[in-house]
Design a protein around this motif. Structure first.
Motif, PDB file in Angstrom:
ATOM      1  N   GLU A 155       0.842  -1.190   0.000  1.00 45.28           N
ATOM      2  CA  GLU A 155       0.000   0.000   0.000  1.00 45.28           C
ATOM      3  C   GLU A 155       0.882   1.245   0.000  1.00 45.28           C
ATOM      4  O   GLU A 155       1.991   1.228   0.529  1.00 45.28           O
ATOM      5  CB  GLU A 155      -0.922   0.027   1.217  1.00 45.28           C
ATOM      6  N   LEU A 172       2.545   4.667   1.048  1.00 47.53           N
ATOM      7  CA  LEU A 172       2.880   5.213   2.364  1.00 47.53           C
ATOM      8  C   LEU A 172       3.003   6.717   2.263  1.00 47.53           C
ATOM      9  O   LEU A 172       3.767   7.240   1.449  1.00 47.53           O
ATOM     10  CB  LEU A 172       4.202   4.623   2.852  1.00 47.53           C
ATOM     11  N   HIS A 209       5.938   2.657  -0.897  1.00 43.79           N
ATOM     12  CA  HIS A 209       4.919   1.729  -0.433  1.00 43.79           C
ATOM     13  C   HIS A 209       5.454   0.974   0.777  1.00 43.79           C
ATOM     14  O   HIS A 209       6.662   0.941   1.025  1.00 43.79           O
ATOM     15  CB  HIS A 209       4.554   0.719  -1.529  1.00 43.79           C
ATOM     16  N   THR A 210       4.556   0.366   1.505  1.00 41.86           N
ATOM     17  CA  THR A 210       4.933  -0.484   2.632  1.00 41.86           C
ATOM     18  C   THR A 210       3.962  -1.653   2.712  1.00 41.86           C
ATOM     19  O   THR A 210       2.999  -1.729   1.950  1.00 41.86           O
ATOM     20  CB  THR A 210       4.932   0.327   3.944  1.00 41.86           C
ATOM     21  N   ASN A 254       0.940  -3.683   4.064  1.00 41.91           N
ATOM     22  CA  ASN A 254      -0.324  -3.432   4.752  1.00 41.91           C
ATOM     23  C   ASN A 254      -0.473  -4.487   5.845  1.00 41.91           C
ATOM     24  O   ASN A 254      -0.766  -5.653   5.567  1.00 41.91           O
ATOM     25  CB  ASN A 254      -1.487  -3.507   3.758  1.00 41.91           C
ATOM     26  N   GLU A 255      -0.255  -4.074   7.088  1.00 47.25           N
ATOM     27  CA  GLU A 255      -0.241  -5.036   8.186  1.00 47.25           C
ATOM     28  C   GLU A 255      -1.617  -5.647   8.439  1.00 47.25           C
ATOM     29  O   GLU A 255      -1.722  -6.811   8.830  1.00 47.25           O
ATOM     30  CB  GLU A 255       0.283  -4.364   9.456  1.00 47.25           C
ATOM     31  N   GLU A 256      -2.664  -4.876   8.214  1.00 53.90           N
ATOM     32  CA  GLU A 256      -4.014  -5.409   8.425  1.00 53.90           C
ATOM     33  C   GLU A 256      -4.298  -6.553   7.456  1.00 53.90           C
ATOM     34  O   GLU A 256      -4.847  -7.602   7.841  1.00 53.90           O
ATOM     35  CB  GLU A 256      -5.048  -4.293   8.252  1.00 53.90           C
ATOM     36  N   ARG A 257      -3.910  -6.365   6.185  1.00 57.32           N
ATOM     37  CA  ARG A 257      -4.112  -7.442   5.213  1.00 57.32           C
ATOM     38  C   ARG A 257      -3.220  -8.641   5.536  1.00 57.32           C
ATOM     39  O   ARG A 257      -3.620  -9.795   5.346  1.00 57.32           O
ATOM     40  CB  ARG A 257      -3.829  -6.941   3.803  1.00 57.32           C
TER      41      ARG A 257
END
Length: 238
Positions: A167, A169, A187-188, A190-193
């Motif tokens: 995603e 950043l 970009h980084t 996406n920890e939720e995904r």
């Protein structure tokens, strides 16, 4: 402008390079390329972010040194203040080159326009018999590791995209002098995904060797706070 040439003992027998760190030697850069094979070592010191090449629709991993072009907050005069330097910085002015864009052959090249090209006070690449010095032997091993890691990173990024884990950043970084740095263009993960992946997807990433680099990239973001502290010290002391 670069001036790449195949490195040979015949042509470069007396060539020496600067091993000193410093802005004058090309170290004043905001970030450099890194590869998943290197993430475990990089994440101890640097934030790992991802940059999209829109022209080729491809990603590269970057180790972050600063918040604006030409800023390396790990660089203090002629000292690099970190326990580890990414391979892409260590191997300069050497690089891997190919005789043709689609050729599978790879050779060690040297950038003759690099500020690291030295006079008599530099580090020798070849000895009096034309054999590689320990310095060149080590650099060649690092080049090979970086090249193999870079070629292998295509599968890593394909997996990240397959699972929609990247995603954009955008970070606002308030500084002690009242200014704000805005970190964009990266970009980084996406920890939720990532946390929402089902067991089969996690098992697939693990089996392919991608899960550990993903976790290393996520963990590396804790270095952003330390980088902000470096920025504030630089603002206070110049």
């Amino acid at each position: 402008m670069s001036d790449h040439a195949v490195l040979t003992a015949e042509t470069h027998r007396t060539l020496r390079v600067h091993g000193t760190r410093g802005a004058a030697f090309g170290d004043a850069v905001m970030c450099c390329v890194t590869v998943p094979d290197e993430f475990r070592r990089v994440q101890n010191e640097y934030a790992i972010l991802f940059r999209l090449n829109h022209e080729h629709d491809s990603f590269a991993a970057m180790a972050l040194f600063g918040f604006e072009n030409g800023e390396n907050l790990y660089l203090e005069g002629d000292r690099w203040d970190a326990r580890y330097r990414p391979l892409a910085m260590e191997i300069q002015p050497l690089l891997i080159g190919r005789p043709a864009p689609d050729s599978p052959e790879r050779h060690v090249h040297i950038d003759m326009a690099s500020p690291r090209i030295a006079g008599e006070d530099g580090i020798a690449l070849f000895d009096d018999l034309g054999q590689p010095t320990p310095y060149l032997q080590r650099a060649t091993e690092q080049l090979g590791a970086l090249d193999a890691g870079y070629r292998g990173s295509a599968d890593f990024f394909a997996a990240l995209r397959r699972h929609d884990l990247l995603e954009p950043l955008i970070v606002e970084l308030p500084l002690d002098d009242g200014s704000t740095n805005r970190l964009v263009g990266f970009h980084t993960i996406n920890e939720e995904r990532l946390e929402g992946l089902d067991p089969s997807a996690l098992a697939e990433l693990h089996a392919e060797g991608h899960l550990m680099p993903v976790f290393m990239a996520v963990a590396s973001l804790s270095n952003l706070d330390a980088l902000i502290r470096r920025k504030n010290r630089r603002l206070r002391h110049g």
